[in-house]
Design a protein around this motif. Structure first.
Motif, PDB file in Angstrom:
ATOM      1  N   ALA A  65       0.836  -1.213   0.000  1.00  0.00           N
ATOM      2  CA  ALA A  65       0.000   0.000   0.000  1.00  0.00           C
ATOM      3  C   ALA A  65       0.864   1.253   0.000  1.00  0.00           C
ATOM      4  N   LEU A  66       1.906   1.261   0.802  1.00  0.00           N
ATOM      5  CA  LEU A  66       2.775   2.431   0.882  1.00  0.00           C
ATOM      6  C   LEU A  66       3.516   2.666  -0.434  1.00  0.00           C
ATOM      7  N   VAL A  67       4.108   1.632  -0.984  1.00  0.00           N
ATOM      8  CA  VAL A  67       4.860   1.769  -2.238  1.00  0.00           C
ATOM      9  C   VAL A  67       3.926   2.119  -3.400  1.00  0.00           C
ATOM     10  N   SER A  68       2.774   1.444  -3.463  1.00  0.00           N
ATOM     11  CA  SER A  68       1.857   1.745  -4.572  1.00  0.00           C
ATOM     12  C   SER A  68       1.292   3.158  -4.456  1.00  0.00           C
ATOM     13  N   GLY A  69       1.113   3.659  -3.238  1.00  0.00           N
ATOM     14  CA  GLY A  69       0.675   5.041  -3.057  1.00  0.00           C
ATOM     15  C   GLY A  69       1.713   6.028  -3.556  1.00  0.00           C
ATOM     16  N   LEU A  70       2.972   5.742  -3.254  1.00  0.00           N
ATOM     17  CA  LEU A  70       4.043   6.622  -3.742  1.00  0.00           C
ATOM     18  C   LEU A  70       4.187   6.529  -5.259  1.00  0.00           C
ATOM     19  N   LYS A 129      -1.887  11.598   3.375  1.00  0.00           N
ATOM     20  CA  LYS A 129      -1.947  10.136   3.288  1.00  0.00           C
ATOM     21  C   LYS A 129      -0.554   9.527   3.314  1.00  0.00           C
ATOM     22  N   ALA A 130       0.398  10.125   2.638  1.00  0.00           N
ATOM     23  CA  ALA A 130       1.766   9.605   2.629  1.00  0.00           C
ATOM     24  C   ALA A 130       2.370   9.644   4.032  1.00  0.00           C
ATOM     25  N   ALA A 131       2.177  10.753   4.726  1.00  0.00           N
ATOM     26  CA  ALA A 131       2.703  10.871   6.092  1.00  0.00           C
ATOM     27  C   ALA A 131       2.034   9.862   7.024  1.00  0.00           C
ATOM     28  N   LEU A 132       0.721   9.720   6.905  1.00  0.00           N
ATOM     29  CA  LEU A 132       0.025   8.739   7.727  1.00  0.00           C
ATOM     30  C   LEU A 132       0.456   7.316   7.386  1.00  0.00           C
ATOM     31  N   GLY A 133       0.741   7.068   6.124  1.00  0.00           N
ATOM     32  CA  GLY A 133       1.227   5.743   5.706  1.00  0.00           C
ATOM     33  C   GLY A 133       2.556   5.413   6.345  1.00  0.00           C
ATOM     34  N   ILE A 134       3.426   6.400   6.434  1.00  0.00           N
ATOM     35  CA  ILE A 134       4.722   6.181   7.083  1.00  0.00           C
ATOM     36  C   ILE A 134       4.525   5.913   8.577  1.00  0.00           C
ATOM     37  N   LEU A 135       3.604   6.643   9.216  1.00  0.00           N
ATOM     38  CA  LEU A 135       3.289   6.374  10.622  1.00  0.00           C
ATOM     39  C   LEU A 135       2.734   4.964  10.813  1.00  0.00           C
ATOM     40  N   ILE A 156      -5.490   5.300  12.113  1.00  0.00           N
ATOM     41  CA  ILE A 156      -4.744   5.898  11.003  1.00  0.00           C
ATOM     42  C   ILE A 156      -5.170   5.268   9.679  1.00  0.00           C
ATOM     43  N   ALA A 157      -5.386   3.954   9.672  1.00  0.00           N
ATOM     44  CA  ALA A 157      -5.825   3.271   8.450  1.00  0.00           C
ATOM     45  C   ALA A 157      -7.192   3.792   8.005  1.00  0.00           C
ATOM     46  N   ILE A 158      -8.094   3.976   8.940  1.00  0.00           N
ATOM     47  CA  ILE A 158      -9.429   4.500   8.607  1.00  0.00           C
ATOM     48  C   ILE A 158      -9.309   5.940   8.100  1.00  0.00           C
TER      49      ILE A 158
END
Length: 167
Positions: free
Chosen positions: A60-65, A83-89, A139-141
Motif C-alpha cells: 500500500a505504501l509503495v503503490s501510493g508513492l 496520506k503519505a505521512a500517515l502511511g509512514i506512521l 490511522i488506516a481508517i
C-alpha cells in the motif's frame, strides 16, 4: 498503469485493514485459557503480522508513492501528502510494535507454556499492543477517508500566476 497502481493500492489497503481486524478478533476471541493455547494464539498473530499485515502495508505504501509518480497532479494535492505521512506512521507502528512485539510475544508465550516464564509476563505488552493496534487502525481508517473524500487541504497556485506586489 494508473489503474493498475490504484487497484493494487486498494487491494493492499483492504488487506491491511482486514489484517488489523483479524488481529483484534484473535486477541478478543481466540482460546487463551491454557499456556499452550495462548502460545498458539501468539504464533497465529505473529504469522498474521508477517504474512498479511507487513506485506499489505508495504504494498500500500509503495503503490501510493508510485501513484504520485504516474499521476502527476497528485503531487500538488495536500490530501495525498497527508496520506503519505500517515502511511509512514502506519508502517512504523506495524513494523516496530505490532510486527516485532507479536514475534516477541509468541516467544514469551512459548516459554510460558513450558513454565520458563511467569504467567503474567505479557501483561504490560498486551496493553501496549492494544493501544498500538487501535492507533494504527485509526490511522488506516483516516487514510481510507482521505482517499475517498479527497479534501482540498492546499490549493496550488496556477503555474503561470506570479505573486502580485502591493502598491
Amino acid at each position: 498503469m494508473r489503474k493498475t497502481v490504484k487497484i493494487l493500492h486498494s487491494i493492499a489497503a483492504g488487506g491491511l485493514v482486514g489484517g488489523l481486524l483479524a488481529y483484534a478478533v484473535l486477541l478478543l476471541v481466540a482460546p487463551q485459557e491454557t499456556p499452550a493455547a495462548y502460545a498458539d494464539l501468539r504464533a497465529s498473530i505473529a504469522l498474521l503480522g508477517n504474512l498479511v499485515l507487513l506485506p499489505s502495508l508495504a504494498i500500500a505504501l509503495v503503490s501510493g508513492l508510485v501513484a504520485m509518480v504516474v499521476h502527476r497532479p497528485f503531487i500538488d494535492m495536500g490530501w495525498v501528502w497527508v496520506k503519505a505521512a500517515l502511511g509512514i506512521l502506519m508502517f512504523k507502528g506495524v513494523l516496530t510494535v505490532i510486527g516485532a512485539k507479536a514475534d516477541y510475544a509468541a516467544g514469551v508465550a512459548a516459554r510460558m507454556a513450558t513454565g520458563e516464564a511467569p504467567p503474567d509476563a505479557l501483561a504490560d505488552l498486551l496493553a501496549l499492543e492494544w493501544g498500538t493496534l487501535l492507533a494504527v487502525g485509526a490511522i488506516a481508517i483516516a487514510n481510507y477517508v482521505l482517499g475517498i473524500w479527497r479534501p482540498k487541504l492546499m490549493r496550488p497556485l496556477p503555474s503561470d500566476a506570479a505573486p502580485r506586489r502591493a502598491g
